[in-house]
Structures are given as C-alpha cells and as structure tokens.
Scaffold this motif. Structure first.
Motif, PDB file in Angstrom:
ATOM      1  N   ILE A 443       0.838  -1.205   0.000  1.00  0.00           N
ATOM      2  CA  ILE A 443       0.000   0.000   0.000  1.00  0.00           C
ATOM      3  C   ILE A 443       0.870   1.251   0.000  1.00  0.00           C
ATOM      4  O   ILE A 443       0.590   2.235  -0.706  1.00  0.00           O
ATOM      5  N   ALA A 444       1.950   1.241   0.785  1.00  0.00           N
ATOM      6  CA  ALA A 444       2.859   2.397   0.831  1.00  0.00           C
ATOM      7  C   ALA A 444       3.482   2.664  -0.543  1.00  0.00           C
ATOM      8  O   ALA A 444       3.580   3.816  -0.983  1.00  0.00           O
ATOM      9  N   LEU A 445       3.881   1.607  -1.247  1.00  0.00           N
ATOM     10  CA  LEU A 445       4.474   1.766  -2.578  1.00  0.00           C
ATOM     11  C   LEU A 445       3.464   2.359  -3.554  1.00  0.00           C
ATOM     12  O   LEU A 445       3.810   3.219  -4.378  1.00  0.00           O
ATOM     13  N   ILE A 446       2.226   1.889  -3.473  1.00  0.00           N
ATOM     14  CA  ILE A 446       1.173   2.431  -4.338  1.00  0.00           C
ATOM     15  C   ILE A 446       0.986   3.926  -4.059  1.00  0.00           C
ATOM     16  O   ILE A 446       0.911   4.747  -4.990  1.00  0.00           O
ATOM     17  N   ARG A 447       0.940   4.288  -2.784  1.00  0.00           N
ATOM     18  CA  ARG A 447       0.740   5.692  -2.421  1.00  0.00           C
ATOM     19  C   ARG A 447       1.906   6.562  -2.883  1.00  0.00           C
ATOM     20  O   ARG A 447       1.714   7.692  -3.359  1.00  0.00           O
ATOM     21  N   LEU A 448       3.111   6.040  -2.765  1.00  0.00           N
ATOM     22  CA  LEU A 448       4.289   6.807  -3.187  1.00  0.00           C
ATOM     23  C   LEU A 448       4.269   7.053  -4.693  1.00  0.00           C
ATOM     24  O   LEU A 448       4.570   8.163  -5.156  1.00  0.00           O
ATOM     25  N   LEU A 449       3.919   6.037  -5.474  1.00  0.00           N
ATOM     26  CA  LEU A 449       3.870   6.223  -6.928  1.00  0.00           C
ATOM     27  C   LEU A 449       2.750   7.187  -7.305  1.00  0.00           C
ATOM     28  O   LEU A 449       2.933   8.061  -8.174  1.00  0.00           O
ATOM     29  N   ARG A 450       1.592   7.052  -6.679  1.00  0.00           N
ATOM     30  CA  ARG A 450       0.474   7.956  -6.971  1.00  0.00           C
ATOM     31  C   ARG A 450       0.876   9.410  -6.730  1.00  0.00           C
ATOM     32  O   ARG A 450       0.559  10.303  -7.531  1.00  0.00           O
ATOM     33  N   LEU A 451       1.586   9.661  -5.621  1.00  0.00           N
ATOM     34  CA  LEU A 451       2.027  11.038  -5.332  1.00  0.00           C
ATOM     35  C   LEU A 451       3.055  11.514  -6.355  1.00  0.00           C
ATOM     36  O   LEU A 451       3.013  12.670  -6.801  1.00  0.00           O
ATOM     37  N   ALA A 452       3.987  10.633  -6.722  1.00  0.00           N
ATOM     38  CA  ALA A 452       5.018  11.020  -7.695  1.00  0.00           C
ATOM     39  C   ALA A 452       4.387  11.383  -9.037  1.00  0.00           C
ATOM     40  O   ALA A 452       4.805  12.356  -9.692  1.00  0.00           O
ATOM     41  N   ILE A 453       3.381  10.624  -9.447  1.00  0.00           N
ATOM     42  CA  ILE A 453       2.691  10.914 -10.712  1.00  0.00           C
ATOM     43  C   ILE A 453       1.871  12.198 -10.587  1.00  0.00           C
ATOM     44  O   ILE A 453       1.881  13.053 -11.486  1.00  0.00           O
ATOM     45  N   LEU A 454       1.186  12.336  -9.474  1.00  0.00           N
ATOM     46  CA  LEU A 454       0.357  13.521  -9.224  1.00  0.00           C
ATOM     47  C   LEU A 454       1.187  14.799  -9.286  1.00  0.00           C
ATOM     48  O   LEU A 454       0.766  15.802  -9.882  1.00  0.00           O
ATOM     49  N   LEU A 455       2.364  14.777  -8.688  1.00  0.00           N
ATOM     50  CA  LEU A 455       3.212  15.972  -8.637  1.00  0.00           C
ATOM     51  C   LEU A 455       3.739  16.373 -10.008  1.00  0.00           C
ATOM     52  O   LEU A 455       4.279  17.477 -10.176  1.00  0.00           O
ATOM     53  N   ASN A 456       3.580  15.482 -10.984  1.00  0.00           N
ATOM     54  CA  ASN A 456       4.076  15.776 -12.325  1.00  0.00           C
ATOM     55  C   ASN A 456       2.957  15.787 -13.367  1.00  0.00           C
ATOM     56  O   ASN A 456       3.215  15.679 -14.566  1.00  0.00           O
ATOM     57  N   LYS A 457       1.713  15.942 -12.906  1.00  0.00           N
ATOM     58  CA  LYS A 457       0.578  16.011 -13.812  1.00  0.00           C
ATOM     59  C   LYS A 457       0.706  17.132 -14.859  1.00  0.00           C
ATOM     60  O   LYS A 457       0.304  16.972 -16.004  1.00  0.00           O
TER      61      LYS A 457
END
Length: 516
Positions: A443-457
């Motif tokens: 779950i932590a890995l999923i959240r980290l990737l989601r944030l990384a993608i979000l920050l580069n939208k």
C-alpha cells in the motif's frame, strides 16, 4: 539506485536504433529438445515463440554409450519440425547445441548424419564445462540477484554446477547424473522403493563429493536452480508448502516422504506435479536432495533462465551489461515510445519521497521494494500506446504479460500491481496477497507512486521542487506533505489533484494532509 542516468542512456539508444534481428536458440537436451525464436531490437530481446518436445534421448543410450535408432529417430523427427519453423533463417542466426547424451554417444555421428537430411543448420555438440558456463550466462542475464551466485541445473543426463560473480563463472563442472538416466538406472519400469531412492541419492553424492570443498571455500550469496526438475519442485512447493516456492531441505524431505508412499510412478498424485514430468520427478528429487546435503545449501530459488537463454545472450556482446533491469527498461522505453522526460520527472519525485519513507514493515526488503517503485515510475506510462483512457490497466497488462529479464515473478507482480493502481479509486481488497511483501508495504508503494505521478501532472509545466517533506504517523496510515512556501498557491493544478487524492484515500481509511 541502479536505474540512475537512465534518461541519458535511453536518449542515446534512441539515436542508434537498429533493424530487428531474428535469432533462434536450440537446446538438444537429454530429456527434451527446446527451441526459442526471438528478436533482438533496441538492445533487448523479445521472445516470439517457444517450442518444446519430449524426446528422451538419454533413454536410448545403452551401457556402451551407443544411442539406439529409436532415440535417433525421435530426435530427427523433432528437428524436422523445428526446421519447418526456421525456414528463411540465416544459419548465422541459428545456434544449436547438443548436450550430455549427444556428447556421450559414441555413434553421435550417425545422429548428425540423419539430422542433416532434414535440418539444414549446424549442430554443435558442446563439452560439459561449456554447457555449465552457458547455463550460468542464461541465469545471470535473466535473474535479479546480485553478488556471488551458485547455479545448479539438473538435466536429463547430467547436472551442472557453477559459482560466479556477475557474468563471470569462477568454477564450473558437469557430472553424469540426470533425471532420465537415473530413472532408467535406479527406477526400472517406474518402480519406487525406499532402497532405490536412497541408492540414487547416494550415487549422486558420490559423483559430486570431490566438489564439496572447492565450492564451499568459494562461498556464495544465493543459490539458483534452473530447468525442468527444479522448476517442477518449485511448482510443487509453491502449491503445497510455501507460496514463495523457495526450495529448502525440509521441503525436499517432506516431498520424499510423500513420494515413498507410492510404489510406482503412475501412482504418484502430488498437487502441482504435471503429468509429463512424473517419470523424471523422483530421480530428479533424489539428485536435488543429494546436492542440498553435499553443499549444505540453505535455500534455492528457481530461475527461468537456463541453457537456451545463455545461447541467445552469447550472440551479442552488447548484452554484457551489469544491470539486467536497466537493459530491460531501455528496451521497453524504446519499444513503446515512452515520454523519457516525463519518466525522468516521475522517477525523481518517487526517489525524493521514498527516501523519506521509513515505516517499512519488511525492512530487509526495503532496497528491493524501493527499486521496484522507481522502475514503476519509469515505466508507468507504457500503456499509453494503447489508449490514455484506462492507462493504468493497459500499462499493468503489458508489463504483466511481458518477459522481464531482471525481475523474478513476485517482483514483476509487485511492479504491475503498483502501476495498476497509479491513479483513480481503488480497493485494497483487490490488490491481493503477496508471498514476499507485507500488505502495508505494498500500500505504501502504491501511495508513493500515486504522489510522484500527481506531482508531475502538469508534465512540461511541472514546477521542480526538492523542498517536499513527507511525514508519516506510527500507523503508516496518516501522511503529511509539506511544500515550499507559496508552492501550492503557484501550482493550483497540483493543489486540486491533492484534494482529489485526499478524498479518494479517505474512503479507504487512509489520510493525506498537505501544507505549503
């Protein structure tokens, strides 16, 4: 991390795209003949097809090492089938090797002569040492393990044992003991007894006892096993004892007890044991147990790579790279025209955030999991080649169904799981259980990737910042992001995306706060 500077390398590779080259690797083994057809393009290998036929050459080898005509005919008929698939191939792109039975047969010239009538490609009968080194190359080019490796391959007529560093074998041996030859010698007509199993195991020990000291003196970081016998044992253990499929002596002893309850091969009924492997499973188990006891092996992982893969990777010196995953990722980036600059931006954000995450439940796997996350950041947009709508599903599907040298099956599943949930609403129950990775870490890995993608939208318009602080409470459920002053005000799109993410996570009982 191992995937640093990938943008530069991918850009350089894009400037030197070459034409695809189709190649074939054929392994004329003592139990089965295998053929792989593959394409070399952009520095990577794409497997196009695999053909396998059970020939059991070793069964036709008598005590005087004469190969009988029935076995020769089975082999020649298989090669005729292979030749049909190879029509139009340049001989320089077809590499065929014969192993234990063909090198042992005193009349192998008869086999070669009859084969030449239907198969217009040269057959190279290789030595045991060459076979061992080629197997090592195949394992080294496909497995993610680093450090010193002890590689074992139990074939139909012989067993190969190799210790090496990276791609360089340090010591390599081949011994005359295989699942087909031992079945014929110790289990005539498929009869099983405690005495003949012990005799098979003891004979195997005698044939390798002189190797114990030099191998143990070299030591190793991990043990990898390849080919049919070890693959079958791995499958049986995965289904019956341990989802990870890790082979250890306790599991082998349990399997032996189960095997000895039957008095004939055709009475073996073990979950995970395929019908076409029943006649070689018991002798293979005896040999594998002897190897574990002789070399004091603690545990062994199964490797998809073996002799055939070694043959393929020997065709091009450009495959001699230290980081297998990097070579795999470069090939995927070129094949699917990934936006390299966006992949780099997402990677940098994932790296920044993951280095601040310190709540790993499985701390000994921290580096491994972080590395998988960073590869996910590089490759998360691979599915855009299909459609941007449902990108996460397309990307996960592609990576789930590709061969990914450098990633084992559990790592490949983790990679695709992270990417499958890279945005939009998701249910934690849909993620499924992993044998190796704890739920909270996934779950932590999923959240980290989601944030990384979000920050580069905003993509090219993304405002770079290294002033992001990630704080996490003791439960790992509540996360707080702290940005540089005015950052969120200056980036309203990211601010809005964070609000959406906050609401999505709250439905899962996960909290996200953010401040600027």
């Amino acid at each position: 991390m191992n995937n640093e500077n990938l943008l530069q390398k991918a850009t350089a590779l894009a400037q030197h795209r070459g034409e695809a080259r189709e190649i074939a690797a054929i392994d004329l083994g003592s139990n089965s003949f295998h053929m792989i057809i593959a394409r070399i393009i952009n520095g990577s290998i794409q497997v196009l097809s695999r053909l396998k036929q059970k020939v059991q050459l070793a069964e036709g080898l008598d005590e005087n090492n004469i190969l009988n005509q029935a076995a020769i005919t089975r082999g020649v008929n298989c090669l005729a089938l292979f030749a049909e698939r190879l029509q139009g191939f340049d001989p320089k792109n077809v590499n065929v090797v014969g192993t234990y039975t063909l090198r042992s047969a005193v009349n192998n010239a008869e086999f070669l002569q009859q084969a030449a009538e239907v198969f217009p490609y040269p057959i190279n009968i290789i030595s045991g040492e060459t076979e061992a080194k080629t197997i090592y190359s195949g394992v080294s080019h496909t497995q993610p393990e680093n450090g010193r490796k002890f590689v074992i391959d139990i074939g139909g007529g012989s067993t190969e044992m190799i210790i090496g560093d990276d791609f360089i074998p340090l010591i390599a041996h081949s011994r005359s003991m295989g699942c087909v030859s031992f079945a014929k010698q110790f289990f005539p007509n498929g009869k099983i007894s405690r005495d003949n199993f012990q005799l098979a195991k003891q004979t195997a020990k005698q044939r390798i006892e002189d190797l114990a000291k030099p191998y143990l003196d070299l030591n190793w970081d991990c043990v990898l096993g390849s080919s049919g016998t070890i693959k079958t044992v791995h499958q049986v253990i995965s289904i019956n004892y341990n989802q990870n499929g890790i082979i250890n002596l306790a599991h082998l002893n349990e399997l032996t007890k189960q095997v000895l309850k039957a008095n004939h091969f055709n009475k073996l009924h073990i979950n995970g044991l395929n019908e076409d492997r029943i006649d070689v499973f018991v002798p293979g188990l005896a040999i594998l147990t002897a190897l574990f006891e002789t070399f004091a092996i603690t545990e062994m992982r199964y490797s998809d790579g073996a002799l055939r893969e070694g043959i393929i990777y020997s065709l091009d010196k450009d495959f001699q790279v230290k980081d297998i995953r990097q070579r795999t990722a470069l090939g995927i980036m070129q094949q699917f025209n990934i936006d390299l600059a966006q992949a780099e931006r997402t990677y940098q954000s994932a790296l920044l955030l993951s280095e601040q995450y310190h709540c790993w439940q499985q701390t000994e796997l921290k580096t491994e999991m972080q590395d998988i996350l960073l590869w996910a950041a590089r490759l998360h947009e691979v599915g855009v080649v299909i459609n941007h709508k449902n990108l996460q599903k397309h990307s996960a599907y592609i990576l789930q169904n590709m061969e990914l040298p450098g990633f084992d099956k559990e790592q490949q599943r983790l990679l695709t799981t992270i990417i499958r949930h890279q945005f939009n609403y998701f249910k934690t129950l849909e993620i499924g259980k992993f044998a190796r990775y704890p739920d909270t870490d996934v779950i932590a890995l999923i959240r980290l990737l989601r944030l990384a993608i979000l920050l580069n939208k905003p993509r090219q318009a993304t405002a770079k910042t290294e002033q992001i602080t990630l704080k996490i409470d003791r439960t790992s459920a509540q996360w707080s992001l702290h940005f540089a002053p005015e950052y969120l005000q200056d980036n309203p799109l990211i601010n809005n995306e964070l609000i959406v993410e906050q609401n999505l996570l709250s439905e899962l009982g996960l909290k996200l706060d953010f401040y600027s």
